[in-house]
Design a protein around this motif. Structure first.
Motif, PDB file in Angstrom:
ATOM      1  N   THR A   2      43.775  22.681  34.962  1.00  0.00           N
ATOM      2  CA  THR A   2      42.508  22.958  35.715  1.00  0.00           C
ATOM      3  C   THR A   2      41.370  22.499  35.003  1.00  0.00           C
ATOM      4  O   THR A   2      41.267  22.543  33.832  1.00  0.00           O
ATOM      5  N   THR A  64      43.991  32.096  41.316  1.00  0.00           N
ATOM      6  CA  THR A  64      44.023  30.968  40.091  1.00  0.00           C
ATOM      7  C   THR A  64      44.194  29.523  40.664  1.00  0.00           C
ATOM      8  O   THR A  64      45.049  29.460  41.465  1.00  0.00           O
ATOM      9  N   VAL A  66      45.759  26.202  40.216  1.00  0.00           N
ATOM     10  CA  VAL A  66      46.815  25.758  39.450  1.00  0.00           C
ATOM     11  C   VAL A  66      46.752  24.252  39.083  1.00  0.00           C
ATOM     12  O   VAL A  66      47.006  23.964  37.868  1.00  0.00           O
ATOM     13  N   GLN A  79      34.678  35.870  32.611  1.00  0.00           N
ATOM     14  CA  GLN A  79      34.551  35.614  31.295  1.00  0.00           C
ATOM     15  C   GLN A  79      35.156  34.140  31.053  1.00  0.00           C
ATOM     16  O   GLN A  79      35.820  33.579  31.886  1.00  0.00           O
ATOM     17  N   GLU A  81      37.357  33.140  29.077  1.00  0.00           N
ATOM     18  CA  GLU A  81      38.735  33.288  29.152  1.00  0.00           C
ATOM     19  C   GLU A  81      39.527  33.121  30.342  1.00  0.00           C
ATOM     20  O   GLU A  81      40.437  32.217  30.651  1.00  0.00           O
ATOM     21  N   ASP A  82      38.769  33.853  31.388  1.00  0.00           N
ATOM     22  CA  ASP A  82      39.234  33.743  32.871  1.00  0.00           C
ATOM     23  C   ASP A  82      39.052  32.275  33.139  1.00  0.00           C
ATOM     24  O   ASP A  82      40.113  31.882  33.814  1.00  0.00           O
ATOM     25  N   ALA A  84      39.053  29.467  31.495  1.00  0.00           N
ATOM     26  CA  ALA A  84      40.060  28.815  30.887  1.00  0.00           C
ATOM     27  C   ALA A  84      41.605  28.914  31.306  1.00  0.00           C
ATOM     28  O   ALA A  84      42.202  28.134  31.313  1.00  0.00           O
ATOM     29  N   ASP A  85      41.879  30.272  31.862  1.00  0.00           N
ATOM     30  CA  ASP A  85      42.991  30.521  32.490  1.00  0.00           C
ATOM     31  C   ASP A  85      42.984  29.914  34.055  1.00  0.00           C
ATOM     32  O   ASP A  85      43.967  30.298  34.625  1.00  0.00           O
ATOM     33  N   GLY A  86      41.907  29.478  34.595  1.00  0.00           N
ATOM     34  CA  GLY A  86      42.001  28.634  35.887  1.00  0.00           C
ATOM     35  C   GLY A  86      41.628  29.868  36.897  1.00  0.00           C
ATOM     36  O   GLY A  86      41.648  29.766  38.248  1.00  0.00           O
ATOM     37  N   VAL A  87      41.174  31.099  36.600  1.00  0.00           N
ATOM     38  CA  VAL A  87      40.513  32.143  37.320  1.00  0.00           C
ATOM     39  C   VAL A  87      39.311  31.665  38.170  1.00  0.00           C
ATOM     40  O   VAL A  87      38.616  31.228  37.506  1.00  0.00           O
TER      41      VAL A  87
END
Length: 104
Positions: A2, A64, A66, A79, A81-82, A84-87
């Motif tokens: 992402t 999210t 994908v 955040q 981190e969010d 970076a995780d695709g949130v």
């Protein structure tokens, strides 16, 4: 992989993308106007998408990405981190790529 952005998109493009959405275990594909948010697009398609404020402040529409790339006008509650995780906040997300796959 992402690639998410916050405030970088050009929303004047009248073109469409395709949103492939996994919502409550059901898969849907809808035309997504580049100037519309994902929540508004899914509501217009008759889908019962989770949301509350539609202003990017509550997080009830979080999903999210994908694959694909979106931009969000407001994403202050997420955040690094969010992101970076695709949130994403689907009430703020607009497509930057032709195809975006999102899971709720």
């Amino acid at each position: 992989m992402t690639d998410l952005a916050c405030g970088a998109g050009d929303f004047d493009d009248p073109d469409y993308a395709t949103a492939h959405v996994d919502l409550y275990g059901m898969k849907h594909s809808v035309r997504w106007p580049r100037g519309a948010t994902l929540v508004d697009t899914l509501i217009a398609a008759g889908l019962d998408v989770p949301f509350s404020c539609k202003e990017g402040h509550c997080g009830s529409c979080a999903a999210t990405v994908v694959t694909g790339k979106v931009d969000m006008a407001v994403c202050d509650i997420l955040q690094a981190e969010d992101l970076a995780d695709g949130v994403i906040l689907s009430c703020q997300a607009r497509p930057l790529t032709d195809d975006v796959y999102v899971e709720f």
